[in-house]
Write a protein that holds these residues in place. Structure first.
Motif, PDB file in Angstrom:
ATOM      1  N   ALA A   1       7.749   2.034  -6.043  1.00 51.72           N
ATOM      2  CA  ALA A   1       8.023   3.224  -5.220  1.00 51.72           C
ATOM      3  C   ALA A   1       6.765   3.710  -4.514  1.00 51.72           C
ATOM      4  CB  ALA A   1       8.591   4.329  -6.117  1.00 51.72           C
ATOM      5  N   VAL A   2       5.640   3.701  -5.242  1.00 51.73           N
ATOM      6  CA  VAL A   2       4.370   4.121  -4.618  1.00 51.73           C
ATOM      7  C   VAL A   2       3.976   3.152  -3.509  1.00 51.73           C
ATOM      8  CG1 VAL A   2       1.915   4.462  -5.030  1.00 51.73           C
ATOM      9  CG2 VAL A   2       3.596   5.321  -6.678  1.00 51.73           C
ATOM     10  N   ALA A   3       4.172   1.837  -3.755  1.00 49.90           N
ATOM     11  CA  ALA A   3       3.849   0.857  -2.717  1.00 49.90           C
ATOM     12  C   ALA A   3       4.750   1.012  -1.501  1.00 49.90           C
ATOM     13  CB  ALA A   3       3.981  -0.550  -3.311  1.00 49.90           C
ATOM     14  N   SER A   4       6.019   1.331  -1.730  1.00 43.79           N
ATOM     15  CA  SER A   4       6.937   1.513  -0.598  1.00 43.79           C
ATOM     16  C   SER A   4       6.526   2.702   0.255  1.00 43.79           C
ATOM     17  CB  SER A   4       8.361   1.699  -1.121  1.00 43.79           C
ATOM     18  OG  SER A   4       9.259   1.941  -0.069  1.00 43.79           O
ATOM     19  N   LEU A   5       6.104   3.778  -0.388  1.00 40.78           N
ATOM     20  CA  LEU A   5       5.649   4.939   0.391  1.00 40.78           C
ATOM     21  C   LEU A   5       4.359   4.642   1.144  1.00 40.78           C
ATOM     22  CD1 LEU A   5       6.340   7.852  -2.120  1.00 40.78           C
ATOM     23  CD2 LEU A   5       7.598   7.308  -0.037  1.00 40.78           C
ATOM     24  N   ALA A   6       3.483   3.868   0.478  1.00 43.67           N
ATOM     25  CA  ALA A   6       2.202   3.583   1.144  1.00 43.67           C
ATOM     26  C   ALA A   6       2.380   2.647   2.328  1.00 43.67           C
ATOM     27  CB  ALA A   6       1.231   2.973   0.134  1.00 43.67           C
ATOM     28  N   LEU A   7       3.261   1.678   2.212  1.00 46.02           N
ATOM     29  CA  LEU A   7       3.452   0.721   3.301  1.00 46.02           C
ATOM     30  C   LEU A   7       4.391   1.244   4.381  1.00 46.02           C
ATOM     31  CD1 LEU A   7       3.770  -2.589   1.219  1.00 46.02           C
ATOM     32  CD2 LEU A   7       1.771  -1.754   2.482  1.00 46.02           C
ATOM     33  N   GLY A   8       5.283   2.152   4.018  1.00 50.48           N
ATOM     34  CA  GLY A   8       6.267   2.632   4.987  1.00 50.48           C
ATOM     35  C   GLY A   8       5.735   3.643   5.959  1.00 50.48           C
ATOM     36  N   ARG A   9       4.665   4.325   5.588  1.00 48.14           N
ATOM     37  CA  ARG A   9       4.032   5.296   6.477  1.00 48.14           C
ATOM     38  C   ARG A   9       5.027   6.356   6.951  1.00 48.14           C
ATOM     39  NH1 ARG A   9       0.220   1.444  10.354  1.00 48.14           N
ATOM     40  NH2 ARG A   9      -0.998   0.495   8.640  1.00 48.14           N
ATOM     41  N   GLY A  10       5.787   6.864   6.017  1.00 45.69           N
ATOM     42  CA  GLY A  10       6.668   7.982   6.339  1.00 45.69           C
ATOM     43  C   GLY A  10       8.000   7.606   6.928  1.00 45.69           C
ATOM     44  N   GLN A  11       8.350   6.329   6.964  1.00 44.37           N
ATOM     45  CA  GLN A  11       9.647   5.923   7.508  1.00 44.37           C
ATOM     46  C   GLN A  11      10.757   6.338   6.540  1.00 44.37           C
ATOM     47  OE1 GLN A  11       9.624   1.773   8.500  1.00 44.37           O
ATOM     48  NE2 GLN A  11       7.895   1.964   9.956  1.00 44.37           N
ATOM     49  N   PRO A  12      11.878   6.803   7.098  1.00 45.91           N
ATOM     50  CA  PRO A  12      12.970   7.292   6.240  1.00 45.91           C
ATOM     51  C   PRO A  12      13.501   6.220   5.281  1.00 45.91           C
ATOM     52  CG  PRO A  12      13.289   8.018   8.492  1.00 45.91           C
ATOM     53  CD  PRO A  12      12.148   7.039   8.532  1.00 45.91           C
ATOM     54  N   LEU A  13      13.578   4.967   5.737  1.00 50.70           N
ATOM     55  CA  LEU A  13      14.104   3.915   4.880  1.00 50.70           C
ATOM     56  C   LEU A  13      13.204   3.693   3.674  1.00 50.70           C
ATOM     57  CD1 LEU A  13      16.256   1.779   4.396  1.00 50.70           C
ATOM     58  CD2 LEU A  13      14.900   0.193   5.810  1.00 50.70           C
ATOM     59  N   ASN A  14      11.926   3.677   3.902  1.00 56.54           N
ATOM     60  CA  ASN A  14      10.983   3.486   2.799  1.00 56.54           C
ATOM     61  C   ASN A  14      10.997   4.680   1.842  1.00 56.54           C
ATOM     62  OD1 ASN A  14      10.400   1.204   4.215  1.00 56.54           O
ATOM     63  ND2 ASN A  14       8.209   1.612   4.455  1.00 56.54           N
ATOM     64  N   ILE A  15      11.173   5.869   2.411  1.00 58.38           N
ATOM     65  CA  ILE A  15      11.236   7.058   1.549  1.00 58.38           C
ATOM     66  C   ILE A  15      12.479   6.994   0.657  1.00 58.38           C
ATOM     67  CG2 ILE A  15      11.489   9.562   1.536  1.00 58.38           C
ATOM     68  CD1 ILE A  15       9.820   9.624   4.095  1.00 58.38           C
ATOM     69  N   ALA A  16      13.607   6.574   1.244  1.00 57.75           N
ATOM     70  CA  ALA A  16      14.846   6.463   0.452  1.00 57.75           C
ATOM     71  C   ALA A  16      14.712   5.388  -0.626  1.00 57.75           C
ATOM     72  CB  ALA A  16      16.022   6.140   1.372  1.00 57.75           C
ATOM     73  N   LEU A  17      14.052   4.257  -0.275  1.00 61.69           N
ATOM     74  CA  LEU A  17      13.848   3.200  -1.258  1.00 61.69           C
ATOM     75  C   LEU A  17      12.952   3.678  -2.391  1.00 61.69           C
ATOM     76  CD1 LEU A  17      14.231   0.276  -2.153  1.00 61.69           C
ATOM     77  CD2 LEU A  17      12.268  -0.342  -0.686  1.00 61.69           C
ATOM     78  N   ALA A  18      11.906   4.427  -2.031  1.00 63.87           N
ATOM     79  CA  ALA A  18      11.012   4.948  -3.057  1.00 63.87           C
ATOM     80  C   ALA A  18      11.746   5.923  -3.976  1.00 63.87           C
ATOM     81  CB  ALA A  18       9.809   5.616  -2.409  1.00 63.87           C
ATOM     82  N   ALA A  19      12.601   6.774  -3.385  1.00 66.04           N
ATOM     83  CA  ALA A  19      13.368   7.723  -4.208  1.00 66.04           C
ATOM     84  C   ALA A  19      14.324   6.976  -5.131  1.00 66.04           C
ATOM     85  CB  ALA A  19      14.126   8.692  -3.305  1.00 66.04           C
ATOM     86  N   LEU A  20      14.952   5.922  -4.619  1.00 70.60           N
ATOM     87  CA  LEU A  20      15.858   5.136  -5.447  1.00 70.60           C
ATOM     88  C   LEU A  20      15.114   4.473  -6.607  1.00 70.60           C
ATOM     89  CD1 LEU A  20      18.684   3.988  -5.927  1.00 70.60           C
ATOM     90  CD2 LEU A  20      18.089   2.120  -4.347  1.00 70.60           C
TER      91      LEU A  20
END
Length: 296
Positions: free
Chosen positions: A24-43
């Motif tokens: 989840a932390v890696a998804s937030l760091a690589l997504g740079r605030g994209q909604p899809l990455n935020i949702a994946l991190a929350a999941l």
């Protein structure tokens, strides 16, 4: 019963949760605030939270009682198993290894009204986890109470001498009685051992005097029996000597010889006693008793 065992020491669930959090932390760091990455991190965070609640691990000797919405769902274990979060919960963890419970009966009165203290231990094992979990709230406390009550009942119906002399029999009676009372709990009683039986010091002193008196009585009886046997032998010997005066004379001379040989002393005998022994006749009888020597 151990109700707080769930999740404690479940290293696999902790490891998987840690991996989900890192992802989840890696998804937030690589997504740079994209909604899809935020949702994946929350999941992934939600999954990391649910893994310890759903992934369970039981040791080889453990069984888990799983309830679903308050009703028995299954008995799980050993190994890894899954439960449904929120709906399912592990009500208790049961240990199926052989366990011991110490119990005692303080100041219990025997059948002959003798106060005594008895310490014992019972070895038991859970053979039916479902019944052990559902039939009784606290089986450990129940076993201790039943064992103590059974011990007091056995003491009250037994004599002190029987308990001291037949301790193995008391162990068997106590084991059967405890096993009968807790049979509906899904628990087997393997054995019961009475470790110590103690009586008041004053009674110990009285028992010691009684045992000493009994031993003295037996010693006197044995001594009387020995005297009786010796007297019988003396009577038999007297009858033999009465039939054979020569045997009596030989015995008298032998006694004199043995006394002189052992003590190395010189014995002075009256001439009348020597004449009474009639040594010449004795030697003549001894000569006649020897077989004739044939000439070569």
């Amino acid at each position: 019963m151990n109700t707080s065992r769930a999740g404690a020491g479940n290293r696999l669930a902790i490891f998987l949760s840690a991996i989900c959090i890192l992802l989840a932390v890696a998804s937030l760091a690589l997504g740079r605030g994209q909604p899809l990455n935020i949702a994946l991190a929350a999941l992934l965070v939600i999954v990391a939270f649910l893994i310890p609640q759903s992934l369970m691990m039981a040791n080889q000797w453990e069984r888990a009682v799983v309830l679903r919405m308050g009703r028995l769902q299954a008995i799980k274990g050993p190994g890894v198993f899954w439960i449904m979060p929120i709906l399912d919960r592990v009500a208790t963890w049961l240990d199926q290894r052989i366990q011991t419970t110490e119990f005692n009966a303080e100041q219990a009165l025997s059948k002959d009204t003798v106060p005594m203290n008895i310490d014992a231990v019972v070895f038991w094992q859970i053979h039916d986890p479902e019944r052990a979990a559902l039939e009784i709230a606290d089986y450990r406390s129940g076993i201790s109470r039943v064992a103590q009550t059974s011990l007091r009942e056995m003491v009250g119906s037994s004599l002190l001498t029987d308990l001291l002399a037949n301790r193995k029999h008391g162990d068997e009676v106590l084991r059967d009685e405890i096993a009968r009372k807790i049979a509906d709990w899904g628990i087997s009683v393997l054995s019961v051992e009475i470790r110590d039986i103690s009586v008041p010091p004053a009674l110990q002193d009285a028992m010691s005097r009684q045992a000493q008196a009994e031993r003295e009585r037996q010693a006197r009886v044995l001594l009387g029996q020995a005297e009786q046997e010796v007297a019988i032998k003396f009577v038999e010997a007297a009858e033999i000597y009465a039939r054979s005066p020569a045997a009596l004379q030989l015995r008298a001379m032998n006694i004199i010889y043995e006394t002189t040989k052992e003590r190395g002393a010189t014995i002075l005998m009256p001439s009348a006693m020597v004449d009474a022994m009639n040594p010449g006749s004795v030697l003549g009888l001894a000569t006649l008793a020897q077989p004739p020597v044939r000439p070569a």
